[in-house]
Design a protein around this motif. Sequence first.
Motif, PDB file in Angstrom:
ATOM      1  N   LEU A  48      45.501  39.008  31.902  1.00  0.00           N
ATOM      2  CA  LEU A  48      46.072  40.150  32.607  1.00  0.00           C
ATOM      3  C   LEU A  48      45.224  40.506  33.817  1.00  0.00           C
ATOM      4  CD1 LEU A  48      47.237  42.774  29.958  1.00  0.00           C
ATOM      5  CD2 LEU A  48      48.654  41.385  31.467  1.00  0.00           C
ATOM      6  N   ASN A  49      43.922  40.288  33.689  1.00  0.00           N
ATOM      7  CA  ASN A  49      42.978  40.668  34.742  1.00  0.00           C
ATOM      8  C   ASN A  49      42.147  39.456  35.154  1.00  0.00           C
ATOM      9  OD1 ASN A  49      43.703  43.505  34.231  1.00  0.00           O
ATOM     10  ND2 ASN A  49      42.466  43.296  32.391  1.00  0.00           N
ATOM     11  N   PRO A  50      42.734  38.509  35.892  1.00  0.00           N
ATOM     12  CA  PRO A  50      42.015  37.277  36.204  1.00  0.00           C
ATOM     13  C   PRO A  50      40.786  37.474  37.093  1.00  0.00           C
ATOM     14  CG  PRO A  50      44.083  37.385  37.426  1.00  0.00           C
ATOM     15  CD  PRO A  50      44.115  38.496  36.422  1.00  0.00           C
ATOM     16  N   ASP A  51      40.710  38.621  37.766  1.00  0.00           N
ATOM     17  CA  ASP A  51      39.551  38.890  38.624  1.00  0.00           C
ATOM     18  C   ASP A  51      38.508  39.775  37.956  1.00  0.00           C
ATOM     19  OD1 ASP A  51      40.705  37.436  40.774  1.00  0.00           O
ATOM     20  OD2 ASP A  51      41.941  39.179  41.290  1.00  0.00           O
ATOM     21  N   MET A  52      38.653  39.985  36.648  1.00  0.00           N
ATOM     22  CA  MET A  52      37.712  40.834  35.920  1.00  0.00           C
ATOM     23  C   MET A  52      36.303  40.224  35.943  1.00  0.00           C
ATOM     24  SD  MET A  52      37.227  43.595  34.132  1.00  0.00           S
ATOM     25  CE  MET A  52      38.956  44.074  33.982  1.00  0.00           C
ATOM     26  N   PRO A  53      35.270  41.005  36.265  1.00  0.00           N
ATOM     27  CA  PRO A  53      33.900  40.478  36.207  1.00  0.00           C
ATOM     28  C   PRO A  53      33.568  39.941  34.818  1.00  0.00           C
ATOM     29  CG  PRO A  53      33.941  42.617  37.296  1.00  0.00           C
ATOM     30  CD  PRO A  53      35.310  42.405  36.715  1.00  0.00           C
ATOM     31  N   GLN A  54      32.667  38.979  34.758  1.00  0.00           N
ATOM     32  CA  GLN A  54      32.311  38.351  33.495  1.00  0.00           C
ATOM     33  C   GLN A  54      31.882  39.373  32.448  1.00  0.00           C
ATOM     34  OE1 GLN A  54      32.573  35.063  32.783  1.00  0.00           O
ATOM     35  NE2 GLN A  54      31.916  35.429  30.680  1.00  0.00           N
ATOM     36  N   ARG A  98      35.108  49.689  26.996  1.00  0.00           N
ATOM     37  CA  ARG A  98      35.070  48.705  28.076  1.00  0.00           C
ATOM     38  C   ARG A  98      36.363  47.888  28.112  1.00  0.00           C
ATOM     39  NH1 ARG A  98      30.435  48.315  30.498  1.00  0.00           N
ATOM     40  NH2 ARG A  98      30.934  46.341  31.508  1.00  0.00           N
ATOM     41  N   THR A  99      36.724  47.467  29.319  1.00  0.00           N
ATOM     42  CA  THR A  99      37.779  46.474  29.487  1.00  0.00           C
ATOM     43  C   THR A  99      37.076  45.151  29.748  1.00  0.00           C
ATOM     44  OG1 THR A  99      39.363  48.067  30.399  1.00  0.00           O
ATOM     45  CG2 THR A  99      39.752  45.734  30.869  1.00  0.00           C
ATOM     46  N   PRO A 100      37.180  44.200  28.817  1.00  0.00           N
ATOM     47  CA  PRO A 100      36.398  42.962  28.946  1.00  0.00           C
ATOM     48  C   PRO A 100      37.099  41.874  29.747  1.00  0.00           C
ATOM     49  CG  PRO A 100      37.517  42.987  26.854  1.00  0.00           C
ATOM     50  CD  PRO A 100      37.868  44.288  27.535  1.00  0.00           C
ATOM     51  N   ASN A 101      36.326  40.915  30.189  1.00  0.00           N
ATOM     52  CA  ASN A 101      36.859  39.646  30.644  1.00  0.00           C
ATOM     53  C   ASN A 101      37.291  38.896  29.384  1.00  0.00           C
ATOM     54  OD1 ASN A 101      36.631  36.662  31.151  1.00  0.00           O
ATOM     55  ND2 ASN A 101      36.201  37.358  33.224  1.00  0.00           N
ATOM     56  N   SER A 102      38.497  38.307  29.385  1.00  0.00           N
ATOM     57  CA  SER A 102      39.040  37.749  28.141  1.00  0.00           C
ATOM     58  C   SER A 102      38.940  36.230  28.031  1.00  0.00           C
ATOM     59  CB  SER A 102      40.493  38.182  27.962  1.00  0.00           C
ATOM     60  OG  SER A 102      41.304  37.714  29.030  1.00  0.00           O
ATOM     61  N   PHE A 130      41.492  46.894  19.800  1.00  0.00           N
ATOM     62  CA  PHE A 130      42.378  48.047  19.906  1.00  0.00           C
ATOM     63  C   PHE A 130      42.201  49.090  18.801  1.00  0.00           C
ATOM     64  CE2 PHE A 130      44.976  44.905  22.347  1.00  0.00           C
ATOM     65  CZ  PHE A 130      44.958  45.583  23.549  1.00  0.00           C
ATOM     66  N   HIS A 131      41.715  48.683  17.648  1.00  0.00           N
ATOM     67  CA  HIS A 131      41.573  49.631  16.536  1.00  0.00           C
ATOM     68  C   HIS A 131      40.118  50.020  16.281  1.00  0.00           C
ATOM     69  CE1 HIS A 131      42.736  51.749  12.895  1.00  0.00           C
ATOM     70  NE2 HIS A 131      41.795  51.100  12.234  1.00  0.00           N
ATOM     71  N   GLU A 132      39.205  49.072  16.536  1.00  0.00           N
ATOM     72  CA  GLU A 132      37.792  49.340  16.249  1.00  0.00           C
ATOM     73  C   GLU A 132      36.966  49.581  17.508  1.00  0.00           C
ATOM     74  OE1 GLU A 132      36.604  45.924  14.024  1.00  0.00           O
ATOM     75  OE2 GLU A 132      38.072  46.288  12.428  1.00  0.00           O
ATOM     76  N   GLY A 133      37.562  49.361  18.672  1.00  0.00           N
ATOM     77  CA  GLY A 133      36.840  49.609  19.914  1.00  0.00           C
ATOM     78  C   GLY A 133      35.742  48.598  20.197  1.00  0.00           C
ATOM     79  N   ARG A 134      35.862  47.381  19.640  1.00  0.00           N
ATOM     80  CA  ARG A 134      34.847  46.351  19.866  1.00  0.00           C
ATOM     81  C   ARG A 134      35.030  45.705  21.233  1.00  0.00           C
ATOM     82  NH1 ARG A 134      33.139  44.504  14.825  1.00  0.00           N
ATOM     83  NH2 ARG A 134      31.410  43.535  15.967  1.00  0.00           N
ATOM     84  N   ASP A 135      33.942  45.227  21.814  1.00  0.00           N
ATOM     85  CA  ASP A 135      33.978  44.541  23.102  1.00  0.00           C
ATOM     86  C   ASP A 135      34.242  43.063  22.859  1.00  0.00           C
ATOM     87  OD1 ASP A 135      33.623  43.390  25.562  1.00  0.00           O
ATOM     88  OD2 ASP A 135      31.626  44.235  25.933  1.00  0.00           O
ATOM     89  N   VAL A 136      35.480  42.632  23.038  1.00  0.00           N
ATOM     90  CA  VAL A 136      35.838  41.248  22.742  1.00  0.00           C
ATOM     91  C   VAL A 136      35.535  40.302  23.902  1.00  0.00           C
ATOM     92  CG1 VAL A 136      37.540  41.807  20.973  1.00  0.00           C
ATOM     93  CG2 VAL A 136      38.253  41.674  23.384  1.00  0.00           C
TER      94      VAL A 136
END
Length: 222
Positions: A48-54, A98-102, A130-136
Amino acid sequence: MTTMRTLDVLSDVVCPWCWIGKHNLDAALAELAAEGLRFNVRWRPYQLNPDMPQEGVVRAVYRAQKFGSEARGRELDANVAEAGRAAGVEFRHDLMQRTPNSVAAHRVIRMAAAAGLQNEVLEALFRGYFHEGRDVGDVPTLVELAGAAGLPPDAVAAMLAGEDLKAEVLAEDLAARQGGISGVPSFLMDRHLLFSGAMPAARMADAFRRADAILSERASAA
């Protein structure tokens, strides 16, 4: 004899509608299995966010920039949470920092395919984020979640320590964009794009049922 068709699902672990769509898909497939229709499901990468920082970004800042304000972001979160409850999943946006790079998560999902564990690993990542708020996007977090879903943690860590599967993930992501895919979840049956979006399970099952019938009719006429 009914042909087992391939169902490719393009998704991203940071897409809330993809988690909703996955649960609707599970219900649709159960309905169709009772009718004798079964599918080989393959989860495919899409960013969804191909330009997301690492390293990812602070979620509140990112969503304020993307949607114009934090208030608008919270309004959209509320809509997602309501749709999630209808699908049987609970979103905890208050825990998501956080919104992570996927890309790394997609590499793990691709690795899970060889072990027949894509469904389990994907569910663990969705739930973790989405449920535990982990940084994936965090490697130790990915190793822990994938390990709990059945993948050998040491093997996951070793894969993520290098560049394994990264080129393949990026190539598939690019191919989807070049093929006209602009949103997820997107569903393809035997490489034919059926629809995009997390439609309710009954409608999803009907779309798969009709697509299978059309493809069978074409094969008979060939």
